[in-house]
Design a protein around this motif. Sequence first.
Motif, PDB file in Angstrom:
ATOM      1  N   GLY A   1       0.824  -1.206   0.000  1.00 31.42           N
ATOM      2  CA  GLY A   1       0.000   0.000   0.000  1.00 31.42           C
ATOM      3  C   GLY A   1       0.858   1.256   0.000  1.00 31.42           C
ATOM      4  N   LEU A   2       1.935   1.249   0.810  1.00 29.92           N
ATOM      5  CA  LEU A   2       2.836   2.397   0.865  1.00 29.92           C
ATOM      6  C   LEU A   2       3.556   2.600  -0.464  1.00 29.92           C
ATOM      7  CD1 LEU A   2       4.385   1.832   4.430  1.00 29.92           C
ATOM      8  CD2 LEU A   2       2.777   3.621   3.759  1.00 29.92           C
ATOM      9  N   GLU A   3       3.938   1.478  -1.105  1.00 30.56           N
ATOM     10  CA  GLU A   3       4.624   1.561  -2.387  1.00 30.56           C
ATOM     11  C   GLU A   3       3.704   2.123  -3.466  1.00 30.56           C
ATOM     12  OE1 GLU A   3       7.156  -1.295  -5.469  1.00 30.56           O
ATOM     13  OE2 GLU A   3       6.426  -2.099  -3.560  1.00 30.56           O
ATOM     14  N   ILE A   4       2.437   1.675  -3.451  1.00 27.15           N
ATOM     15  CA  ILE A   4       1.462   2.187  -4.415  1.00 27.15           C
ATOM     16  C   ILE A   4       1.252   3.680  -4.214  1.00 27.15           C
ATOM     17  CG2 ILE A   4      -1.000   2.131  -5.037  1.00 27.15           C
ATOM     18  CD1 ILE A   4      -0.897  -0.917  -4.456  1.00 27.15           C
TER      19      ILE A   4
ATOM     20  N   LYS B   1       2.261   9.346  -6.041  1.00 32.28           N
ATOM     21  CA  LYS B   1       2.834  10.685  -5.855  1.00 32.28           C
ATOM     22  C   LYS B   1       3.846  11.008  -6.946  1.00 32.28           C
ATOM     23  CE  LYS B   1       2.203  10.914  -0.840  1.00 32.28           C
ATOM     24  NZ  LYS B   1       2.874  10.955   0.487  1.00 32.28           N
ATOM     25  N   GLU B   2       4.676  10.022  -7.295  1.00 36.52           N
ATOM     26  CA  GLU B   2       5.657  10.222  -8.361  1.00 36.52           C
ATOM     27  C   GLU B   2       4.965  10.492  -9.689  1.00 36.52           C
ATOM     28  OE1 GLU B   2       9.008  10.390  -8.356  1.00 36.52           O
ATOM     29  OE2 GLU B   2       8.879  10.375  -6.165  1.00 36.52           O
TER      30      GLU B   2
ATOM     31  N   ASP C   1       1.965  11.795 -10.088  1.00 34.07           N
ATOM     32  CA  ASP C   1       1.378  13.143 -10.032  1.00 34.07           C
ATOM     33  C   ASP C   1       2.431  14.209 -10.312  1.00 34.07           C
ATOM     34  OD1 ASP C   1      -1.115  12.164  -9.461  1.00 34.07           O
ATOM     35  OD2 ASP C   1      -0.943  12.399  -7.282  1.00 34.07           O
ATOM     36  N   LYS C   2       3.624  14.034  -9.743  1.00 37.52           N
ATOM     37  CA  LYS C   2       4.721  14.983  -9.985  1.00 37.52           C
ATOM     38  C   LYS C   2       5.084  15.017 -11.467  1.00 37.52           C
ATOM     39  CE  LYS C   2       7.017  14.729  -5.456  1.00 37.52           C
ATOM     40  NZ  LYS C   2       8.245  14.305  -4.743  1.00 37.52           N
ATOM     41  N   PHE C   3       5.138  13.819 -12.065  1.00 31.71           N
ATOM     42  CA  PHE C   3       5.489  13.726 -13.483  1.00 31.71           C
ATOM     43  C   PHE C   3       4.444  14.436 -14.345  1.00 31.71           C
ATOM     44  CE2 PHE C   3       5.190  11.519 -17.578  1.00 31.71           C
ATOM     45  CZ  PHE C   3       6.485  11.705 -18.062  1.00 31.71           C
ATOM     46  N   LYS C   4       3.152  14.227 -14.007  1.00 32.75           N
ATOM     47  CA  LYS C   4       2.066  14.852 -14.772  1.00 32.75           C
ATOM     48  C   LYS C   4       2.125  16.376 -14.675  1.00 32.75           C
ATOM     49  CE  LYS C   4      -1.335  11.087 -14.641  1.00 32.75           C
ATOM     50  NZ  LYS C   4      -2.645  10.647 -14.093  1.00 32.75           N
ATOM     51  N   LYS C   5       2.406  16.874 -13.454  1.00 37.22           N
ATOM     52  CA  LYS C   5       2.512  18.317 -13.266  1.00 37.22           C
ATOM     53  C   LYS C   5       3.680  18.890 -14.064  1.00 37.22           C
ATOM     54  CE  LYS C   5       0.424  18.536  -8.666  1.00 37.22           C
ATOM     55  NZ  LYS C   5       0.672  18.786  -7.225  1.00 37.22           N
ATOM     56  N   LYS C   6       4.796  18.156 -14.015  1.00 35.92           N
ATOM     57  CA  LYS C   6       5.991  18.598 -14.729  1.00 35.92           C
ATOM     58  C   LYS C   6       5.730  18.629 -16.232  1.00 35.92           C
ATOM     59  CE  LYS C   6      10.973  17.740 -14.740  1.00 35.92           C
ATOM     60  NZ  LYS C   6      12.047  16.841 -14.261  1.00 35.92           N
ATOM     61  N   GLU C   7       5.020  17.600 -16.720  1.00 37.80           N
ATOM     62  CA  GLU C   7       4.693  17.506 -18.135  1.00 37.80           C
ATOM     63  C   GLU C   7       3.762  18.644 -18.555  1.00 37.80           C
ATOM     64  OE1 GLU C   7       3.565  13.889 -21.179  1.00 37.80           O
ATOM     65  OE2 GLU C   7       2.558  13.976 -19.242  1.00 37.80           O
ATOM     66  N   THR C   8       2.793  18.980 -17.664  1.00 35.87           N
ATOM     67  CA  THR C   8       1.864  20.071 -17.955  1.00 35.87           C
ATOM     68  C   THR C   8       2.592  21.400 -18.060  1.00 35.87           C
ATOM     69  OG1 THR C   8       0.099  18.917 -16.770  1.00 35.87           O
ATOM     70  CG2 THR C   8      -0.213  21.264 -17.148  1.00 35.87           C
ATOM     71  N   VAL C   9       3.524  21.642 -17.104  1.00 39.59           N
ATOM     72  CA  VAL C   9       4.302  22.884 -17.115  1.00 39.59           C
ATOM     73  C   VAL C   9       5.129  22.980 -18.393  1.00 39.59           C
ATOM     74  CG1 VAL C   9       6.196  24.121 -16.001  1.00 39.59           C
ATOM     75  CG2 VAL C   9       4.399  23.087 -14.602  1.00 39.59           C
ATOM     76  N   THR C  10       5.747  21.869 -18.810  1.00 41.75           N
ATOM     77  CA  THR C  10       6.557  21.839 -20.042  1.00 41.75           C
ATOM     78  C   THR C  10       5.710  22.177 -21.260  1.00 41.75           C
ATOM     79  OG1 THR C  10       7.975  20.133 -19.062  1.00 41.75           O
ATOM     80  CG2 THR C  10       8.077  20.422 -21.459  1.00 41.75           C
ATOM     81  N   GLU C  11       4.502  21.606 -21.318  1.00 42.79           N
ATOM     82  CA  GLU C  11       3.598  21.868 -22.443  1.00 42.79           C
ATOM     83  C   GLU C  11       3.166  23.332 -22.498  1.00 42.79           C
ATOM     84  OE1 GLU C  11       0.419  19.125 -22.107  1.00 42.79           O
ATOM     85  OE2 GLU C  11       1.582  17.391 -22.774  1.00 42.79           O
ATOM     86  N   VAL C  12       2.918  23.917 -21.297  1.00 41.13           N
ATOM     87  CA  VAL C  12       2.519  25.329 -21.238  1.00 41.13           C
ATOM     88  C   VAL C  12       3.631  26.218 -21.735  1.00 41.13           C
ATOM     89  CG1 VAL C  12       1.984  27.233 -19.657  1.00 41.13           C
ATOM     90  CG2 VAL C  12       0.856  25.015 -19.382  1.00 41.13           C
ATOM     91  N   LYS C  13       4.879  25.903 -21.330  1.00 44.08           N
ATOM     92  CA  LYS C  13       6.023  26.693 -21.765  1.00 44.08           C
ATOM     93  C   LYS C  13       6.219  26.597 -23.274  1.00 44.08           C
ATOM     94  CE  LYS C  13       8.722  26.619 -17.487  1.00 44.08           C
ATOM     95  NZ  LYS C  13       9.954  26.118 -16.853  1.00 44.08           N
TER      96      LYS C  13
END
Length: 437
Positions: free
Chosen positions: A410-413, A418-419, A421-433
């Motif tokens: 459960g902790l690993e999942i 979280k990882e 979600d971070k990747f998705k946010k990073k990808e969104t920021v890259t696309e906006v730029k």
Amino acid sequence: MKTICFYFQIHQPFRLKRYRFFDIGNDHYYYDDFSNEEIIRRIAEKCYIPANRTILDMIKSSGGKFKVAFSISGTAIEQMEIYAPEVIDSFKELAATGNVEFLAETYSHSLASLADKEEFKDQIRMHKEKIHSLFGVTPKVFRNTELIYSDTISEWVYKAGFKGMITEGAKHVLGWKSPNYLYTSKVQPLLKLLLKNDRFSEDISDRFNNYAWNEYPLTADKFISWIAETPPEQQIINLFMNYEVLGSYHPAESGIFDFFKALPRFAAEKEIGFILPSEAFNLLKPVDSISVPYPMSWVDEERDCSAWLGNLLQQEAFTKLKEIVERVRLCEDRRIRQDWNYLQSSDHFYYMSTKHMGGGAFSPYDNPYEAFNNYMNVLSDFILRVEAQYPTSIENEELNSLLTTIKNQGLEIESLKKELDKFKKKETVTEVKKGKK
């Protein structure tokens, strides 16, 4: 400014039907549906519906100055949903005023805080989710079953994410101190505590309809004047009681609803306000800490837990229930999980009390021994069902290993989510730029 903090407990257990020894292994449905429906309907008509209407009128007539908190167990909510959905609707109407706070508690109104930390946490989580799904709010303040509290419980409650808790202002704990202040836990100073004022709470809950009381009849102006006469430096008067005080314990003809309706007017005349528990924790400063090494509650003169675990019958039943907690935790069977919740309600143990001879008027049994036999027959069948899925041949070490594996997975999942979600946010920021370029 002196303030009053009103809190009401609302709880109904799923009462068990008469379950014989010969039913074990043959009948897996344990509940007295007729009694459960009859009782919740009767209380809804006498108390919940007229009391909610009264509270709503008080909020409106006071210009929003009257405020109140409720702690409604998960088993009570389920019965309201099944047998009296109009009560849920009236609570939603109260919630919409913004003058009502819903507290967190154990889902089953259980004794989990005296037995198992993980079960305690699970029930709090379930209850918070239920309250949020119905009323759109997440409880910020915790109230344990029957106000049970100890130093250990205070640490568990703080780690569960609460900064405030309400409990009993027991004399053997407070000594010379007054309950009319904000306190903190001795072992967890970041957990703030509101303590029940026994005298004023019980003037309403126990003595209001007592013709032999030397202060009878209790009127709103007299009651508020008593509160106004408390020392000016005392910050808050905590009035904690069962909601059935309105209409059930004290019937409508006793004048209880009129008494409550008049409280805001006389309080305003004495410049006394009303406050929610969460507001009190935000606005008031603690004056001291209290230490409670052994669990206390708001029941009986002793203010301890002997009403539920004071005799051998209760202790035997509670021990048998605790022994299967780890196996139940592995079960995914919905019916087993549901029965597990219902069988944990503290009422089942209260009915076995020889102090009250089975709970007196509150018990469906003739005596505590009948309550014990019926509960143990049901529990025996339940244990058979659990062991059919997770046999006793599985040693505790192996079971603990399974639980550890499941927890780690459960902790690993959660970590992977979280990882991601971070990747998705990073990808969104890259696309906006890239879009800006």
